[in-house]
Design a protein around this motif. Sequence first.
Motif, PDB file in Angstrom:
ATOM      1  N   VAL A  70       0.512 -10.375  -4.619  1.00 21.65           N
ATOM      2  CA  VAL A  70       0.014 -11.172  -3.540  1.00 21.65           C
ATOM      3  C   VAL A  70       0.943 -12.172  -3.206  1.00 21.65           C
ATOM      4  CG1 VAL A  70      -2.112 -12.579  -2.957  1.00 21.65           C
ATOM      5  CG2 VAL A  70      -2.192 -10.589  -4.630  1.00 21.65           C
ATOM      6  N   THR A  71       1.262 -12.590  -1.895  1.00 21.59           N
ATOM      7  CA  THR A  71       1.855 -13.572  -1.449  1.00 21.59           C
ATOM      8  C   THR A  71       1.048 -14.290  -0.215  1.00 21.59           C
ATOM      9  OG1 THR A  71       4.155 -12.458  -1.629  1.00 21.59           O
ATOM     10  CG2 THR A  71       4.003 -14.286  -0.296  1.00 21.59           C
ATOM     11  N   THR A  72       1.075 -15.639  -0.618  1.00 16.64           N
ATOM     12  CA  THR A  72       0.253 -16.580   0.268  1.00 16.64           C
ATOM     13  C   THR A  72       1.279 -17.354   1.227  1.00 16.64           C
ATOM     14  OG1 THR A  72      -0.117 -18.421  -1.283  1.00 16.64           O
ATOM     15  CG2 THR A  72      -1.432 -16.799  -1.412  1.00 16.64           C
ATOM     16  N   ILE A  73       0.594 -18.165   2.152  1.00 14.49           N
ATOM     17  CA  ILE A  73       1.534 -19.037   2.699  1.00 14.49           C
ATOM     18  C   ILE A  73       2.288 -19.846   1.939  1.00 14.49           C
ATOM     19  CG2 ILE A  73      -0.077 -20.612   3.029  1.00 14.49           C
ATOM     20  CD1 ILE A  73       2.255 -19.438   5.830  1.00 14.49           C
ATOM     21  N   GLU A  74       1.854 -20.308   0.838  1.00  9.95           N
ATOM     22  CA  GLU A  74       2.634 -21.045  -0.031  1.00  9.95           C
ATOM     23  C   GLU A  74       3.754 -20.895  -0.742  1.00  9.95           C
ATOM     24  OE1 GLU A  74      -1.662 -22.783  -0.312  1.00  9.95           O
ATOM     25  OE2 GLU A  74      -0.713 -20.916  -0.352  1.00  9.95           O
ATOM     26  N   GLY A  75       3.815 -19.098  -0.676  1.00 14.10           N
ATOM     27  CA  GLY A  75       4.728 -18.355  -1.403  1.00 14.10           C
ATOM     28  C   GLY A  75       6.064 -18.456  -0.659  1.00 14.10           C
ATOM     29  N   LEU A  76       5.944 -18.719   0.770  1.00 12.10           N
ATOM     30  CA  LEU A  76       6.709 -18.597   1.788  1.00 12.10           C
ATOM     31  C   LEU A  76       7.762 -19.786   2.229  1.00 12.10           C
ATOM     32  CD1 LEU A  76       5.193 -16.259   4.668  1.00 12.10           C
ATOM     33  CD2 LEU A  76       6.514 -15.612   2.670  1.00 12.10           C
ATOM     34  N   ASP A  77       7.415 -20.891   1.423  1.00 12.20           N
ATOM     35  CA  ASP A  77       8.116 -22.378   1.408  1.00 12.20           C
ATOM     36  C   ASP A  77       9.739 -22.133   1.653  1.00 12.20           C
ATOM     37  OD1 ASP A  77       5.865 -23.521   1.398  1.00 12.20           O
ATOM     38  OD2 ASP A  77       5.974 -24.138  -0.685  1.00 12.20           O
ATOM     39  N   GLU A  78      10.420 -21.130   0.861  1.00 16.77           N
ATOM     40  CA  GLU A  78      11.595 -21.106   0.961  1.00 16.77           C
ATOM     41  C   GLU A  78      12.319 -19.882   1.606  1.00 16.77           C
ATOM     42  OE1 GLU A  78      13.471 -23.546  -0.498  1.00 16.77           O
ATOM     43  OE2 GLU A  78      11.697 -24.390  -1.050  1.00 16.77           O
ATOM     44  N   ASP A  79      11.342 -19.270   2.383  1.00 13.39           N
ATOM     45  CA  ASP A  79      11.795 -18.012   3.117  1.00 13.39           C
ATOM     46  C   ASP A  79      12.413 -18.328   4.403  1.00 13.39           C
ATOM     47  OD1 ASP A  79      11.487 -14.996   3.567  1.00 13.39           O
ATOM     48  OD2 ASP A  79      10.537 -15.869   5.284  1.00 13.39           O
ATOM     49  N   PRO A  80      13.712 -17.909   4.634  1.00 12.60           N
ATOM     50  CA  PRO A  80      14.337 -18.144   5.800  1.00 12.60           C
ATOM     51  C   PRO A  80      13.601 -17.879   7.206  1.00 12.60           C
ATOM     52  CG  PRO A  80      15.712 -17.143   4.271  1.00 12.60           C
ATOM     53  CD  PRO A  80      14.497 -16.835   3.803  1.00 12.60           C
ATOM     54  N   VAL A  81      12.954 -16.590   7.150  1.00 15.31           N
ATOM     55  CA  VAL A  81      11.958 -16.059   8.351  1.00 15.31           C
ATOM     56  C   VAL A  81      10.862 -17.182   8.456  1.00 15.31           C
ATOM     57  CG1 VAL A  81      10.606 -14.251   9.382  1.00 15.31           C
ATOM     58  CG2 VAL A  81      12.755 -13.940   8.024  1.00 15.31           C
ATOM     59  N   ALA A  82      10.199 -17.420   7.395  1.00 14.87           N
ATOM     60  CA  ALA A  82       9.193 -18.241   7.579  1.00 14.87           C
ATOM     61  C   ALA A  82       9.749 -19.753   8.083  1.00 14.87           C
ATOM     62  CB  ALA A  82       8.313 -18.335   6.322  1.00 14.87           C
ATOM     63  N   GLU A  83      10.702 -20.259   7.531  1.00 14.81           N
ATOM     64  CA  GLU A  83      11.355 -21.448   8.151  1.00 14.81           C
ATOM     65  C   GLU A  83      11.619 -21.384   9.491  1.00 14.81           C
ATOM     66  OE1 GLU A  83      15.253 -24.263   6.935  1.00 14.81           O
ATOM     67  OE2 GLU A  83      15.208 -22.740   6.185  1.00 14.81           O
ATOM     68  N   ALA A  84      12.128 -20.434  10.096  1.00 15.49           N
ATOM     69  CA  ALA A  84      12.713 -20.065  11.388  1.00 15.49           C
ATOM     70  C   ALA A  84      11.257 -20.081  12.355  1.00 15.49           C
ATOM     71  CB  ALA A  84      13.369 -19.004  11.631  1.00 15.49           C
ATOM     72  N   LEU A  85      10.316 -19.575  11.826  1.00 16.25           N
ATOM     73  CA  LEU A  85       8.933 -19.365  12.196  1.00 16.25           C
ATOM     74  C   LEU A  85       8.388 -20.807  12.655  1.00 16.25           C
ATOM     75  CD1 LEU A  85       7.699 -16.020  11.051  1.00 16.25           C
ATOM     76  CD2 LEU A  85       8.100 -16.434  13.665  1.00 16.25           C
ATOM     77  N   ARG A  86       8.406 -21.443  11.563  1.00 17.02           N
ATOM     78  CA  ARG A  86       7.749 -23.018  11.660  1.00 17.02           C
ATOM     79  C   ARG A  86       8.266 -23.901  12.434  1.00 17.02           C
ATOM     80  NH1 ARG A  86       7.543 -22.051   5.730  1.00 17.02           N
ATOM     81  NH2 ARG A  86       9.557 -23.030   5.325  1.00 17.02           N
ATOM     82  N   ALA A 108       3.122 -13.104  11.689  1.00 20.45           N
ATOM     83  CA  ALA A 108       4.476 -13.053  12.430  1.00 20.45           C
ATOM     84  C   ALA A 108       5.457 -12.794  11.606  1.00 20.45           C
ATOM     85  CB  ALA A 108       4.285 -14.527  13.003  1.00 20.45           C
ATOM     86  N   ARG A 109       5.524 -13.186  10.396  1.00 18.73           N
ATOM     87  CA  ARG A 109       6.725 -12.940   9.645  1.00 18.73           C
ATOM     88  C   ARG A 109       6.705 -11.283   9.631  1.00 18.73           C
ATOM     89  NH1 ARG A 109       8.410 -11.345   4.763  1.00 18.73           N
ATOM     90  NH2 ARG A 109      10.088 -12.189   3.881  1.00 18.73           N
ATOM     91  N   ASP A 110       5.464 -10.790   9.366  1.00 20.80           N
ATOM     92  CA  ASP A 110       5.627  -9.139   9.248  1.00 20.80           C
ATOM     93  C   ASP A 110       6.343  -8.619  10.667  1.00 20.80           C
ATOM     94  OD1 ASP A 110       4.589  -6.700   8.170  1.00 20.80           O
ATOM     95  OD2 ASP A 110       3.461  -6.604   9.897  1.00 20.80           O
ATOM     96  N   ILE A 111       5.720  -9.174  11.643  1.00 17.97           N
ATOM     97  CA  ILE A 111       6.306  -8.521  12.918  1.00 17.97           C
ATOM     98  C   ILE A 111       7.883  -8.657  13.078  1.00 17.97           C
ATOM     99  CG2 ILE A 111       6.334  -9.025  15.528  1.00 17.97           C
ATOM    100  CD1 ILE A 111       3.332  -9.874  15.263  1.00 17.97           C
ATOM    101  N   VAL A 112       8.476 -10.006  12.467  1.00 13.30           N
ATOM    102  CA  VAL A 112       9.703 -10.138  12.709  1.00 13.30           C
ATOM    103  C   VAL A 112      10.642  -9.185  11.700  1.00 13.30           C
ATOM    104  CG1 VAL A 112      11.648 -11.915  12.341  1.00 13.30           C
ATOM    105  CG2 VAL A 112       9.430 -12.469  13.566  1.00 13.30           C
ATOM    106  N   THR A 113      10.097  -9.119  10.435  1.00 12.49           N
ATOM    107  CA  THR A 113      11.012  -8.541   9.656  1.00 12.49           C
ATOM    108  C   THR A 113      10.716  -7.037   9.754  1.00 12.49           C
ATOM    109  OG1 THR A 113       8.931  -8.493   8.001  1.00 12.49           O
ATOM    110  CG2 THR A 113      10.658 -10.126   8.039  1.00 12.49           C
ATOM    111  N   ARG A 114       9.724  -6.344  10.335  1.00  8.80           N
ATOM    112  CA  ARG A 114       9.272  -5.112  10.419  1.00  8.80           C
ATOM    113  C   ARG A 114      10.046  -4.452  11.645  1.00  8.80           C
ATOM    114  NH1 ARG A 114       4.621  -2.596  12.407  1.00  8.80           N
ATOM    115  NH2 ARG A 114       3.657  -4.828  12.188  1.00  8.80           N
ATOM    116  N   LEU A 115       9.887  -5.130  12.483  1.00  5.22           N
ATOM    117  CA  LEU A 115      10.345  -4.651  14.202  1.00  5.22           C
ATOM    118  C   LEU A 115      11.294  -5.273  14.619  1.00  5.22           C
ATOM    119  CD1 LEU A 115       6.413  -4.629  15.660  1.00  5.22           C
ATOM    120  CD2 LEU A 115       7.683  -2.856  14.568  1.00  5.22           C
TER     121      LEU A 115
END
Length: 351
Positions: A70-86, A108-115
């Motif tokens: 399980v990954t929550t929004i807190e688990g994306l603190d260091e994620d480059p895609v989440a950083e770019a989306l923020r 949104a992160r799923d859209i970017v990484t998957r598509l």
Amino acid sequence: MITLNVNGETREVNAPARTHLADVLREHCGLTGTHLGCEQGVCGACTVMVDGVPTRSCLLYAHEATGMEVTTIEGLDEDPVAEALRAAFSKHHALQCGYCTPGMMMTARDIVTRLGAVDEERIRDELAGNLCRCTGYRGIVRAIAEVAATRPAATPLPKREVPLTPPPAPLALPPPVAATDLPNRLTHSETLALSPDDAWAILSDPTRIAGCVPGMTLLRHEGHEVEGEFSVILGPFAARFAGFGTLTLDAASRTGRLRGQGRDGANGAEGEVEWRVTPSGAGTALDVELGWRLTGPLAQFSRPALLRGVVAAMAGDFARNLERAARGEVPAAQPGLLSLILAWFRGLFGR
């Protein structure tokens, strides 16, 4: 005691078996970035990643997530895609009250990484299950499109290691439909206690197949054209679709395809179902591929990840009704919650 893997850490939680994952994340793990809205799987505010797939945490019991990642929004603190989306969300004013934002960011992160780079229409289709009452979505769509165009390298999310199984053989149904034609697709298989000939006798007859789907009424069948009505109740929504489709059958290969479209007020639908009947031991294998697009309030139920379990359960009921019909018995009536996907199983009769 429930053991969960959350954001790469093992959590031991003492909670009743019927506690939803969203409540456990917030109340027992202190991860309040996951927001609770409708608690009916409608708004998408509670979306988290489960084994790398966006999932409504208000619809999943916590114990069902045992062994999953399980990954929550807190688990994306260091994620480059989440950083770019923020950064893009801030630049394009893609949030106001912010209540929907954690769930929106997960999707949104799923859209970017998957598509990767896709147009705004596809982004809106993918966001159909995440509601925002403030922004009008324009800023959100622009922010996702900007990040998707560059597709920064993503930090892989934790997933279970599951054995790979070969994909089912594609259905040889002319003419082929472009993969981008319908954004949502699922495959499903059922084993019928019928001979292939008996199964095909029903699956090639729109009148008999409609009789196996509660809520469906066939109004007309002329050549390749079919027309009918289908009533559906999904959570707080009820709809009655009336419309038409095009049916193609190939008795030699026992394959068929139905393409339909329609509207009920604010809800629009178009979809396609392809099916194949093949021998399987003493019975018959029924392989089905579904493709669909929904617009309007019901669009929030579009995502395959939300529907996979529902489709399996409903398809099982449908298969048993086929067997009853072959024996000359009256198909069993089912409760009102028979998904749109089963309507597509043999006739997406929406106008």
